[in-house]
Each structure stands twice: as C-alpha cells, then as structure tokens.
Design an enzyme around this catalytic site. Structure first.
Site, PDB file in Angstrom:
ATOM      1  N   LEU A   1       3.005  18.894   3.849  1.00  0.00           N
ATOM      2  CA  LEU A   1       2.368  20.166   3.519  1.00  0.00           C
ATOM      3  C   LEU A   1       2.888  21.254   4.453  1.00  0.00           C
ATOM      4  O   LEU A   1       3.154  21.004   5.632  1.00  0.00           O
ATOM      5  CB  LEU A   1       0.852  20.037   3.679  1.00  0.00           C
TER       6      LEU A   1
ATOM      7  N   ASN B   1      -5.947  12.315   5.183  1.00  0.00           N
ATOM      8  CA  ASN B   1      -4.872  11.466   4.664  1.00  0.00           C
ATOM      9  C   ASN B   1      -5.175  10.015   5.035  1.00  0.00           C
ATOM     10  O   ASN B   1      -5.878   9.755   6.007  1.00  0.00           O
ATOM     11  CB  ASN B   1      -3.530  11.872   5.294  1.00  0.00           C
TER      12      ASN B   1
ATOM     13  N   HIS C   1      -3.144   6.393   5.898  1.00  0.00           N
ATOM     14  CA  HIS C   1      -1.822   5.884   6.248  1.00  0.00           C
ATOM     15  C   HIS C   1      -1.935   4.379   6.526  1.00  0.00           C
ATOM     16  O   HIS C   1      -2.860   3.952   7.206  1.00  0.00           O
ATOM     17  CB  HIS C   1      -1.296   6.620   7.485  1.00  0.00           C
TER      18      HIS C   1
ATOM     19  N   LEU D   1       3.533  15.126  11.126  1.00  0.00           N
ATOM     20  CA  LEU D   1       3.462  13.995  10.185  1.00  0.00           C
ATOM     21  C   LEU D   1       2.565  12.873  10.728  1.00  0.00           C
ATOM     22  O   LEU D   1       2.787  12.377  11.840  1.00  0.00           O
ATOM     23  CB  LEU D   1       4.888  13.450   9.961  1.00  0.00           C
ATOM     24  N   ASP D   2       1.563  12.487   9.930  1.00  0.00           N
ATOM     25  CA  ASP D   2       0.687  11.352  10.256  1.00  0.00           C
ATOM     26  C   ASP D   2       0.122  11.447  11.674  1.00  0.00           C
ATOM     27  O   ASP D   2       0.109  10.457  12.424  1.00  0.00           O
ATOM     28  CB  ASP D   2       1.452  10.025  10.091  1.00  0.00           C
TER      29      ASP D   2
ATOM     30  N   THR E   1      -6.496  -3.379   0.651  1.00  0.00           N
ATOM     31  CA  THR E   1      -7.930  -3.676   0.495  1.00  0.00           C
ATOM     32  C   THR E   1      -8.738  -2.904   1.529  1.00  0.00           C
ATOM     33  O   THR E   1      -9.789  -2.327   1.212  1.00  0.00           O
ATOM     34  CB  THR E   1      -8.167  -5.194   0.686  1.00  0.00           C
TER      35      THR E   1
HETATM   36  C1  GRF Z   1      -1.047   3.768   0.443  1.00  0.00           C
HETATM   37  O1  GRF Z   1      -0.544   2.660   1.128  1.00  0.00           O
HETATM   38  C2  GRF Z   1      -1.364   4.890   1.400  1.00  0.00           C
HETATM   39  O2  GRF Z   1      -1.833   4.443   2.637  1.00  0.00           O
HETATM   40  C3  GRF Z   1      -0.023   5.560   1.561  1.00  0.00           C
HETATM   41  O3  GRF Z   1       0.560   5.514   0.290  1.00  0.00           O
HETATM   42  C4  GRF Z   1       0.035   4.406  -0.438  1.00  0.00           C
HETATM   43  C5  GRF Z   1      -0.540   4.960  -1.715  1.00  0.00           C
HETATM   44  O4  GRF Z   1      -1.001   3.954  -2.575  1.00  0.00           O
HETATM   45  N1  GRF Z   1      -0.196   6.908   2.092  1.00  0.00           N
HETATM   46  P1  GRF Z   1      -1.886   4.329  -3.834  1.00  0.00           P
HETATM   47  O5  GRF Z   1      -1.059   5.341  -4.636  1.00  0.00           O
HETATM   48  O6  GRF Z   1      -3.180   4.939  -3.356  1.00  0.00           O
HETATM   49  O7  GRF Z   1      -2.096   3.072  -4.584  1.00  0.00           O
END
Ligand code: GRF
Length: 207
Positions: A92, A106, A108, A143-144, A171
């Site tokens: 962004l 976000n 990650h 970033l992140d 999960t």
């Molecule tokens: C996830 O692993 C998320 O952490 C990362 O991108 C992936 C997206 O997966 N930023 P989904 O599209 O939500 O299934």
C-alpha cells in the site's frame, strides 16, 4: 454495527473464515465490501456467492499511487471502521496508509519479525526453525512490520513440506484473524509504540 472492508488477491480462505465468524456470531461486524485487485480471484466469487458486495478493481499495469487512489475512492463510499488485508498481494502507498491510520490489519504466515515477505512458510522450513506460526498486525509503511495484535505458534515437524506446514498455519490464521479483528473493533486495545496492549474492562474507552 462496525463496518469492515476485506482486500484480497487470491483464494480468500481468510476472508471466508472472517465471513464464517460473523455468520455464527463470533465476530460482531459487517463486511461492507470485498475488493480484489485481481478480477479472477476465487475469493471474489466466494464473496458474491455469499451475497456480499464484491468489487474488482484491476491493478495490472498501474502504478501504486494511481491504483491506491482508485481504491481509496471505492473505500470512501463506506463508513469503515477497519480494513482487513487477507492475502492482498500489493504494497500500500503511504497516502493510503495515512488515510486509515491504525485502521488497517494484515495477516502474515510467520511469527514476525521472522520471515517477512513472500513464501514465509518456505523461509521458515529452509531456516530450520522449530516453531513458526502467524501474525496479525497493524499495517504501517514498512512491509509486514506494524504493531502486532495477535500471534499463534505452530510447531514445525521433521517431515513437514511447505504444503503441510502451510496447512497447519492456515488453520491458526483462520482462528486468529477473526479474534484480532474482534479485539480491535471492540476498542479494547491501546497501542504504545510497537506494543498493542489489551485493556481490562475497567480501562475500556466508552463506545
Ligand atoms: C495467507 O497465508 C496469508 O497469511 C497471506 O496470504 C495467504 C492468503 O491466503 N498473507 P487466503 O487467500 O486467505 O486463503
């Protein structure tokens, strides 16, 4: 009712988990809009199937500032409390982040600050860490890198492949993201520098 936007670029399983948490009452919010920079993203199709407002704004060939202006114009139509990036594969612009200070989250797939950027699960395996996981954080200009709201730990197994490890992390992502969104929307957090501190009920801001 608090209003959120979800930005995605692909599969959209985190978006689905958020929508499921709302549907079964674990998360008190409304998804005002789902936006994808890739019109072909499966997540958009899922959003439509769920009867949600799904908007494609193609980013191909556009520079960051010009694209983010389009995005901001779309987002300004809604009275948003929070923007949730869910597999949104674009950085962004500073202008975008300034428009929603501490109102962008976000997810990650690593325990940040370890393994930022692409292929975090592969990076974790390649480095040989015994534990990895996922992180929900506020988005800042790096970033992140913004203040961390919640993390969940996943043990790495000796026989893990990137796929098997990614599946177990996913999960945890699905559980953690809705929880973090709920926490932030409730106003029960205070941000002190890099630290996100959950408030006790006595300290809560009046709504
Ligand atoms: C996830 O692993 C998320 O952490 C990362 O991108 C992936 C997206 O997966 N930023 P989904 O599209 O939500 O299934």
């Amino acid at each position: 009712m608090k209003q959120i936007a979800v930005l995605l670029s692909g599969r959209g399983s985190n978006f689905e988990a958020i929508a499921a948490a709302i549907a079964d009452g674990r998360l008190n919010a409304r998804i005002a809009v789902v936006i994808s920079n890739r019109p072909e993203a499966p997540g958009l199709e899922t959003a439509r199937a769920l009867g949600l407002n799904a908007v494609a704004i193609a980013s191909k060939g556009m520079d960051r500032e010009a694209y983010d202006k389009l995005l901001l114009t779309e987002l300004a139509k809604y009275n948003l409390d929070l923007i949730c990036l869910a597999g949104y594969m674009r950085l962004l612009s500073a202008a975008f982040i300034r428009a929603y200070p501490m109102r962008i989250l976000n997810i990650h797939p690593s325990l940040l600050p370890a393994f930022p950027g692409l292929d975090a699960q592969h990076q974790a395996l390649a480095h040989g860490v015994k534990f990895t996981g996922c992180t929900v954080h506020f988005v800042d200009q790096h970033l992140d890198a913004g203040p961390i709201v919640l993390q969940a730990v996943v043990a790495v197994r000796d026989d893990d492949s990137t796929d098997s490890l990614s599946a177990r992390i996913l999960t945890e992502e699905h559980r953690t993201y809705s929880e973090a969104i709920g926490l932030v929307l409730s106003g029960r957090v205070r941000v002190e520098g890099r630290r996100v501190i959950a408030l006790s009920p006595l300290e809560e801001k009046p709504k």
